[in-house]
Design a protein around this motif. Sequence first.
Motif, mmCIF file in Angstrom:
data_model
loop_
_atom_site.group_PDB
_atom_site.id
_atom_site.type_symbol
_atom_site.label_atom_id
_atom_site.label_comp_id
_atom_site.label_asym_id
_atom_site.label_seq_id
_atom_site.Cartn_x
_atom_site.Cartn_y
_atom_site.Cartn_z
ATOM 1 N N THR A 1 -7.982 -2.835 -3.475
ATOM 2 C CA THR A 1 -8.773 -1.651 -3.145
ATOM 3 C C THR A 1 -8.446 -0.566 -4.148
ATOM 4 O OG1 THR A 1 -8.719 -2.216 -0.789
ATOM 5 C CG2 THR A 1 -9.320 0.043 -1.375
ATOM 6 N N THR B 1 0.799 -1.228 0.000
ATOM 7 C CA THR B 1 0.000 0.000 0.000
ATOM 8 C C THR B 1 0.830 1.277 0.000
ATOM 9 O OG1 THR B 1 -1.874 1.084 1.101
ATOM 10 C CG2 THR B 1 -0.172 0.150 2.523
ATOM 11 N N LEU C 1 -16.203 0.352 0.982
ATOM 12 C CA LEU C 1 -14.951 1.109 0.958
ATOM 13 C C LEU C 1 -14.406 1.294 2.374
ATOM 14 C CD1 LEU C 1 -13.020 2.647 -0.980
ATOM 15 C CD2 LEU C 1 -14.339 4.710 -0.474
ATOM 16 N N ASN C 2 -13.123 0.928 2.557
ATOM 17 C CA ASN C 2 -12.410 1.087 3.827
ATOM 18 C C ASN C 2 -13.011 0.246 4.962
ATOM 19 O OD1 ASN C 2 -10.654 3.017 2.672
ATOM 20 N ND2 ASN C 2 -12.153 4.640 3.053
ATOM 21 N N THR C 3 -13.638 -0.881 4.623
ATOM 22 C CA THR C 3 -14.175 -1.780 5.646
ATOM 23 C C THR C 3 -13.337 -3.037 5.812
ATOM 24 O OG1 THR C 3 -15.597 -2.974 4.086
ATOM 25 C CG2 THR C 3 -16.525 -1.004 5.151
ATOM 26 N N SER D 1 -19.054 0.179 10.811
ATOM 27 C CA SER D 1 -18.131 0.852 9.894
ATOM 28 C C SER D 1 -18.151 2.356 10.124
ATOM 29 C CB SER D 1 -18.515 0.558 8.442
ATOM 30 O OG SER D 1 -19.746 1.185 8.120
ATOM 31 N N GLU E 1 -4.454 -0.334 -2.705
ATOM 32 C CA GLU E 1 -3.934 -1.370 -1.813
ATOM 33 C C GLU E 1 -4.126 -2.748 -2.438
ATOM 34 O OE1 GLU E 1 -4.340 -1.401 2.792
ATOM 35 O OE2 GLU E 1 -5.992 -2.622 2.045
#
Length: 839
Positions: free
Chosen positions: A308, A8, A501-503, A479, A371
């Motif tokens: 991601t 990342t 997203l971002n979980t 979340s 990522e």
Amino acid sequence: MAIKSILTSQTDFTGEFPVSEKTVALWRFNEATPDSNNMLADDSGHNRNFFVSGWSGTSANLSSGRLGRYFRQNIINPTSEKTHLVATNDGSFFSDLGEKIVVGGWINPTTYSVGQTYIPIFNTRQGPGQPIFYVSLFQGRLRLMLYNSSGSLIYDQTETPTIPLKNNGWYFIASIIEVNSKRVQNLLCDRSDGAVWQSPVRTFTGDLNQSCVADIVMGMHANTYYYAGGFDDWFYEKDSSLTMEDLIFYFKSSILANGGDSTADVDALVDPGSVILKATSGVYAQSGQFYSIAAACGLSGTGRVSVTSEYIAGITSISLVETSTSDDLSSWTEWQAIGTSGELQSPNREYIRYRITLSTQDTSRTPKLLEIQLHDIPKPPYERLGFARPVVLDTNGAWEAVLENAFDIVVTSEVNGADILEFKLPFHDSKRETLDNEKQVQIVNDVYRIRTITDEKSSDGRVVTQVYAEAAFYDLSFSAEKEPMEFVAETPEVPMRYALLNTGWSLGNVTVNTKRTWQSTEKNALAILRTIQNIHGGDLIFDSANRLVHLLTFGGTDSGALFCYRKNMKSIQRVVDTRSLITRLYAYGKDGITFASINGNKEYVEDYSYSSEVRVGTLDASSISNPYQLLEFANMRLAQYAKPRISYVLSAMDLSVLTGYEHEAWKLGDIVTVDDRDLNLSVKTRVVRRQYNLQEPWKTVLELSTTLRELGDSSAVWDKAADILSSADVLDRQEVKDLVPFNHLRNSRADDGLTYWISSGFTVDPNNGVSGSASFKAEGVLGMTKSLSQTVYPASRKSYTFSAQIASENLQKGPNGKVGIEVVIEYDINCQGKMYKKY
């Protein structure tokens, strides 16, 4: 499931040398020009910048290369240009050296530097004070010199590597100097063919000059000797933990990475920590292939790759993800695309690298790769539910303990609904200590998180631990808060990606292709996903082991399993329910819009295929703002409401656990056949709810075809219930529908009589119910209190919702008479909530 490796950072994408806490200075040379003071930045963050002596009027420049830009000097005439770099020593460069110092970086020598006798590279001999080391080339070969505090030479060794330096070649060189052990080793690596040479480990006598205050000078000594060529990513570490193996791993693992390569169609430097398509004069390339550094693989089970990214549906995309694996960082397997759900198709080896294709249909826009994760999915100790036992996982997702003595192990799960695990364990079991709130427990391929642990001592002195756990996907309700988002004529993939997203979860397979225009106002990922399923249809499938979310048109198969009386079916109940039958359905969207203008001025749709009677219902679709999609949604819902709800409840055995009956396997969502001659019944129907007893599979309870009425049902009966409750400002319609995953009451429909309830004067009416065929009943007596209560132990939530439907006939209250619901909340001294619900 454990995360094996994550890529990342900028260095993961470019192959540049990474900064560590031991890095004293690191010069990447990624600027286009020096600053106004002719300084080049130190990327270690310590502000030990290089001064460029001889920048103006010379061939010195910052050229584009493989690792971004690099510094190039003295190309025309070193003796007249005299360009070099100086980092002023503030007195801390060489103090507190620790056990080991390491210096190195990339060089790009010219014929001049390879052919001359003395070529300085990394130099402390150019005052002030006495030097400590001097890295140079002697007739094209590596040379290292070390000094003591009096300036005397205590080590001088010229190496003869098997790799000859050539004009315009790129080489990674490094020296490891062990301060106290007094050992030295050098490294030379050739980017052109991946060749690696390391010197023998050599020793020196005397003590290094740790009081050195000399500056670091690159490319010059004594105003006489100069280096001609390029420098890139030069670093110096003290008290370093770097080993020769680390340096070789860096070289071999980074050699293919192209995020900083000027010739590539991708770019990982413009927006650090991401990869985008390269732009030229504001125009992005239509596609580009990104190559990563190598990362750890070596899986204990199977692997899954999750990527991601940020993209615009239908315009920009990560169009292909491929992998290659190796055991030695030299011999690599062929590139292989990952599976549709990210499954690793390459052979399991020690190392893995990625080739990812970025694409765009609009060259003013670019996708953004953020990522890459490799997940290690160990093979579960049990392959089927029958006779399986809970497996406690540690923080890395590895097995910590198999609970062989667990009992009363029941998994309850529904299509588009709840998924919970409950079991008991003797309190004095040696593995009781492995249980703790929020730890994960695996059952076959499913993962659950422990929410409540209850230790209970019975009247006979037996102490038992009871565990309640929720499927891992319940964490999506915690979340980060999501902002409202408008989706215009989008298929479900777009809002699902937004929700995830971002979980730490990724989008899996989506076979539902309906398009909807709507606004999401839900605050968490799980609520958004539930809304998406409600609006678009299909089956929402959570793959906890792989952390994937699928939305399938049909989340099951025609299993071929047969349930038959005296074979594997102990009892059966069939319920045909028309109480909520609707033949005319009105629908209202966002801001009260209707589809009348495209439906013959009718605000409703009709279906009289079962009944000719006009039975009216109203559908709240306030998220939808497109009348065409509102009409499609209303027709989809009416197709469910316009026919009787037929449900079957079976007490059955899972025969597939027995040898010779493997063909009788079925799972949640599958089509099965139910056959009973006494009921004149032979029908194919769907498993929509299961209460599976793992220890005693013959006690499994199934609900088929359609679940009996339960909180979370999207039918009109609950729309009406919400209308009634709204007058008391208790909860809105969507809250009622979303309750099913979080309902803690047991036997709330009286299906099992008074089981789980404490009754004082209540009975069960087996013939009159709303959400099922039965209900609880009490006949009032003046001056007497009758009650029905149940204690529940809910998991931690921001809020709780209570609901019930109450019918009354000839109700007359005496003095101080009360009829209703009483809720008592108790907290113990450890602030672990105990909640009581009394009916």
